[in-house]
Design an enzyme around this catalytic site. Structure first.
Site, mmCIF file in Angstrom:
data_model
loop_
_atom_site.group_PDB
_atom_site.id
_atom_site.type_symbol
_atom_site.label_atom_id
_atom_site.label_comp_id
_atom_site.label_asym_id
_atom_site.label_seq_id
_atom_site.Cartn_x
_atom_site.Cartn_y
_atom_site.Cartn_z
ATOM 1 C CD GLU A 222 45.228 35.198 -19.469
ATOM 2 O OE1 GLU A 222 44.028 35.531 -19.563
ATOM 3 O OE2 GLU A 222 46.111 35.601 -20.255
ATOM 4 C CD GLU B 281 46.574 40.315 -19.192
ATOM 5 O OE1 GLU B 281 46.993 39.255 -19.682
ATOM 6 O OE2 GLU B 281 46.547 40.522 -17.966
#
Length: 260
Positions: free
Chosen positions: A114, A134
């Site tokens: 990210e 995740e």
């Protein structure tokens, strides 16, 4: 950044010509982001924006890894890897005003991916791997990937990355348009600096305006986009640099940009 409590600083900076190199320096933790890293990156980006002589930033990681994401141990101990109003590592919610290039060796995983997605350009070594695992931990890639991947990729491809959590290698990431250049392992920083130098050689006002339009125009309607673009570009067209560029071309010399 300055050492804290006698420990080495987790974020190092170095000026290379007109480029600020920002290095995540926690190789023992695969450059995972804790509170100190987040504060260090935010401070470095503020320095980049505030220093006229600096034109481009390059963000990289020490020890053969870009970033493994949030430091889960630090998080469980009560630390936050976020900076208010700026997001994970002081970057994912608010980018700097100047171009930022990610130089990725090894893993850019979870929040590390990210962080790379928050940069303007990505140079990746052949050994680089990108992923948002995740969901494998019952979490959501909420530091930018769930928002940015559907903007950058066809929705089915974005969903495959988000819903499987499986990583992709540098070549696949480049094929998908997530990586600008793939270079031999160990040369990501060198290649990113070369790319930064090419950007820094251009008119700083023109670079800033072009970047601003490209980043903001996705939210502009068809009715307003030309007017909004003109608002950004008109000051550039009226600047001294806009006279210097054609003059230097006609005189067959390198331009001397003033940033005004």
């Amino acid at each position: 950044m300055s050492p804290v409590g006698g420990r080495p600083a987790p974020v190092r900076t170095e000026v290379r010509d007109q480029t600020l190199v920002i290095t995540l320096d926690r190789p023992e933790a695969r450059n995972a982001v804790d509170a100190a890293v987040a504060a260090g990156v935010a401070e470095a980006l503020d320095h980049l924006d505030a220093t006229a002589e600096l034109r481009v930033g390059v963000l990289t990681g020490a020890g053969g890894t870009f970033c493994s994401g949030m430091d889960l141990k630090a998080f469980l101990a009560g630390e936050s890897p976020m900076v208010e109003g700026r997001g994970l590592a002081g970057l994912t919610q608010r980018a700097p005003e100047k171009p930022l290039i990610a130089a990725v060796e090894g893993w850019a995983l979870a929040g590390g991916f990210e962080i790379a997605l928050a940069c303007d350009l990505v140079v990746a070594a052949e050994d680089a791997r990108f992923g948002v695992p995740e969901v494998k931990r019952g979490l959501v890639a909420a530091a930018g990937a769930a928002l940015r991947l559907p903007e950058l990729l066809p929705l089915p491809i974005a969903l495959e990355l988000l819903l499987t959590g499986d990583p992709v290698d540098a070549r696949r990431a480049a094929d998908l348009g997530l990586v600008n250049r793939v270079v031999p392992t160990g040369l990501a920083l060198e290649a990113a600096l070369e790319l930064a130098a090419r950007i820094a050689a251009n008119g700083p006002l023109a670079v800033a305006a072009s970047r601003r339009i490209a980043r903001a125009s996705r939210g502009w309607s068809n009715e307003e986009q030309w007017q909004r673009q003109e608002e950004v570009t008109l000051p550039v067209l009226l600047s001294e640099d806009a006279q210097e560029g054609p003059r230097a071309f006609a005189e067959k010399r390198a331009p001397r940009w003033q940033g005004r």
